[in-house]
Design a protein around this motif. Structure first.
Motif, PDB file in Angstrom:
ATOM      1  N   TYR A 148      31.774  54.887   1.780  1.00 35.47           N
ATOM      2  CA  TYR A 148      31.974  56.018   0.465  1.00 35.47           C
ATOM      3  C   TYR A 148      31.991  57.540   0.859  1.00 35.47           C
ATOM      4  O   TYR A 148      32.891  57.985   0.020  1.00 35.47           O
ATOM      5  N   TRP A 149      31.456  57.860   2.227  1.00 35.34           N
ATOM      6  CA  TRP A 149      31.826  59.630   2.289  1.00 35.34           C
ATOM      7  C   TRP A 149      32.836  59.459   2.663  1.00 35.34           C
ATOM      8  O   TRP A 149      34.031  60.298   2.287  1.00 35.34           O
ATOM      9  N   GLN A 150      33.565  58.363   3.527  1.00 33.89           N
ATOM     10  CA  GLN A 150      35.088  58.388   3.743  1.00 33.89           C
ATOM     11  C   GLN A 150      36.174  58.927   2.857  1.00 33.89           C
ATOM     12  O   GLN A 150      37.125  59.835   2.568  1.00 33.89           O
ATOM     13  N   ALA A 151      35.851  57.358   1.960  1.00 29.63           N
ATOM     14  CA  ALA A 151      36.644  57.454   1.360  1.00 29.63           C
ATOM     15  C   ALA A 151      36.971  58.452  -0.034  1.00 29.63           C
ATOM     16  O   ALA A 151      38.227  58.814  -1.013  1.00 29.63           O
TER      17      ALA A 151
ATOM     18  N   CYS B 194      29.590  64.734  11.489  1.00 31.29           N
ATOM     19  CA  CYS B 194      29.286  64.117  10.832  1.00 31.29           C
ATOM     20  C   CYS B 194      30.792  62.920  11.064  1.00 31.29           C
ATOM     21  O   CYS B 194      30.746  61.626  10.999  1.00 31.29           O
ATOM     22  N   ARG B 195      31.919  64.054  10.544  1.00 31.68           N
ATOM     23  CA  ARG B 195      33.063  63.010  10.506  1.00 31.68           C
ATOM     24  C   ARG B 195      33.191  61.981  12.008  1.00 31.68           C
ATOM     25  O   ARG B 195      33.514  60.632  12.142  1.00 31.68           O
ATOM     26  N   SER B 196      33.223  63.139  13.227  1.00 37.18           N
ATOM     27  CA  SER B 196      33.225  62.477  14.500  1.00 37.18           C
ATOM     28  C   SER B 196      32.682  61.338  14.748  1.00 37.18           C
ATOM     29  O   SER B 196      33.015  60.514  15.418  1.00 37.18           O
ATOM     30  N   ALA B 197      31.066  61.733  14.104  1.00 46.02           N
ATOM     31  CA  ALA B 197      30.591  60.662  14.555  1.00 46.02           C
ATOM     32  C   ALA B 197      30.841  59.587  13.753  1.00 46.02           C
ATOM     33  O   ALA B 197      30.490  57.853  14.593  1.00 46.02           O
TER      34      ALA B 197
ATOM     35  N   ALA C 149      23.330  54.666   8.387  1.00 47.12           N
ATOM     36  CA  ALA C 149      24.580  54.910   7.031  1.00 47.12           C
ATOM     37  C   ALA C 149      25.578  53.811   6.260  1.00 47.12           C
ATOM     38  O   ALA C 149      25.648  53.581   5.473  1.00 47.12           O
ATOM     39  N   ALA C 150      26.212  53.431   7.867  1.00 52.74           N
ATOM     40  CA  ALA C 150      27.438  53.385   8.268  1.00 52.74           C
ATOM     41  C   ALA C 150      26.666  51.496   7.799  1.00 52.74           C
ATOM     42  O   ALA C 150      27.700  50.544   6.925  1.00 52.74           O
TER      43      ALA C 150
ATOM     44  N   THR D 275      25.464  47.808  -2.136  1.00 55.13           N
ATOM     45  CA  THR D 275      26.356  48.382  -1.124  1.00 55.13           C
ATOM     46  C   THR D 275      27.775  48.924  -1.728  1.00 55.13           C
ATOM     47  O   THR D 275      28.852  49.471  -0.943  1.00 55.13           O
ATOM     48  N   ARG D 276      28.248  48.410  -3.197  1.00 52.82           N
ATOM     49  CA  ARG D 276      29.158  48.920  -3.773  1.00 52.82           C
ATOM     50  C   ARG D 276      29.507  50.480  -4.156  1.00 52.82           C
ATOM     51  O   ARG D 276      29.238  50.718  -5.488  1.00 52.82           O
ATOM     52  N   PHE D 277      28.482  51.258  -3.647  1.00 53.01           N
ATOM     53  CA  PHE D 277      29.226  52.402  -3.852  1.00 53.01           C
ATOM     54  C   PHE D 277      30.316  53.397  -4.786  1.00 53.01           C
ATOM     55  O   PHE D 277      29.725  53.716  -5.720  1.00 53.01           O
ATOM     56  N   LEU D 278      31.365  53.091  -3.996  1.00 58.36           N
ATOM     57  CA  LEU D 278      32.638  53.647  -4.736  1.00 58.36           C
ATOM     58  C   LEU D 278      32.583  53.143  -6.319  1.00 58.36           C
ATOM     59  O   LEU D 278      32.582  53.592  -7.078  1.00 58.36           O
TER      60      LEU D 278
END
Length: 321
Positions: free
Chosen positions: A290-293, A310-313, A282-283, A71-74
């Motif tokens: 990860y996607w947001q960061a 996707c961003r709004s969801a 995904a969350a 889960t530590r994608f970054l």
């Protein structure tokens, strides 16, 4: 044991450390390895020792990725970026980053990295196999088949090439060819128990055949949670979107995240991607953070006919909507 003796006898021999880290990382990453979990502290120590000799050793970065929670994608992205940056001629580093990019939905970039790995080591069957897989995952089936044909010319009859042919046809190509290979005994696969009925259902997707393989998949994951990889792909293949979503939201075994994200951006999951609930799953796995960061969203989010943003969801999920 032999590799440990090598580094003990020659503690400044960097290639010895590199091979040791490779072997131990592979064991740690294998849930069926009897000493995999016990090796984790020792692998961490060996990474530190190897870095005293060569701070940016590619194998040290790749081994640390194996020790980093799925889960530590970054953090995993940082390690893989560093591996490539400091070792631009290391094919396995590019292949490892390619695999990671595929697991976060950035398949177009995954293809680029896999192609680079192949250019660095064109005679490696493993690198070629990875490139074929990534092309198929990205929906470039014709290109994947062309790469497979080239591999078959280079290594006719090689076990690795036969395995590559089977894996390509298992999920993406000719199900009849895959079933022939499986039944002939030409391939070895831990998932044969599910894959045989899966291929039968792909060839003849009758209600009876599909229900039989779905039921078998449910039984397998009750016995062995790692079977979620195959079962999730079965549900995706046969458009069992509701059950697939429930599976993603309920799986709790620690191995589940890494196993699911490695496959859930494959073409069979397209229906799930078009369902806004996918962002919830995904969350749950840590992908949305990860996607947001990074600001780097999966390829499917850029499709013009996607029925949601996707961003709004993602913001709605974060707000608890």
């Amino acid at each position: 044991v032999l590799l440990r003796e090598v580094v003990a006898d020659s503690p400044r021999f960097v290639p010895g450390w590199a091979r040791l880290l490779e072997a131990e990382a592979e064991a740690v990453n294998n849930p069926d390895h009897p000493a995999g979990a016990a090796l984790r502290p020792e692998l961490a120590r060996h990474i530190a020792n190897a870095r005293k000799l060569r701070p940016h050793l590619a194998e040290a970065y790749l081994a640390e990725v194996m020790l980093t929670p799925a889960t530590r994608f970054l953090r995993r992205a940082e390690l893989l970026d560093a591996a490539v940056l400091h070792n631009p001629g290391h094919a396995e580093a590019w292949a490892a980053r390619s695999q990671f990019l595929g697991s976060v939905g950035r398949l177009n970039e995954a293809v680029i990295d896999a192609r680079k790995a192949k250019s660095l080591d064109p005679l490696s069957p493993g690198i070629r196999d990875h490139y074929i897989t990534v092309l198929a995952m990205a929906g470039q089936l014709a290109a994947a088949e062309a790469e497979l044909a080239e591999a078959e010319r280079l290594w006719p009859g090689a076990t690795s090439v036969v395995q590559a042919r089977y894996r390509l046809h298992l999920r993406h190509g000719d199900a009849g060819e895959a079933l022939r290979l499986l039944r002939s005994g030409a391939v070895e696969t831990a998932g044969a128990r599910l894959q045989g009925p899966f291929l039968v259902a792909r060839i003849d997707p009758s209600e009876e055949n599909v229900e039989a393989v779905v039921r078998l998949g449910r039984n397998i994951i009750r016995e062995k949670p790692a079977g979620v990889t195959g079962h999730s792909q079965t549900l995706a293949e046969f458009d069992r979107t509701d059950e697939l979503f429930r599976l993603l939201m309920s799986s709790r075994h620690p191995d589940t995240v890494g196993r699911i994200v490695d496959v859930m951006f494959r073409p069979a999951f397209a229906d799930l991607h078009r369902d806004p609930r996918f962002i919830q799953a995904a969350a749950r796995f840590g992908l949305v953070s990860y996607w947001q960061a990074t600001g780097k969203w999966p390829d499917f989010c850029l499709e013009p006919d996607l029925p949601y943003d996707c961003r709004s969801a993602a913001r709605a999920v974060a707000a608890g909507a």
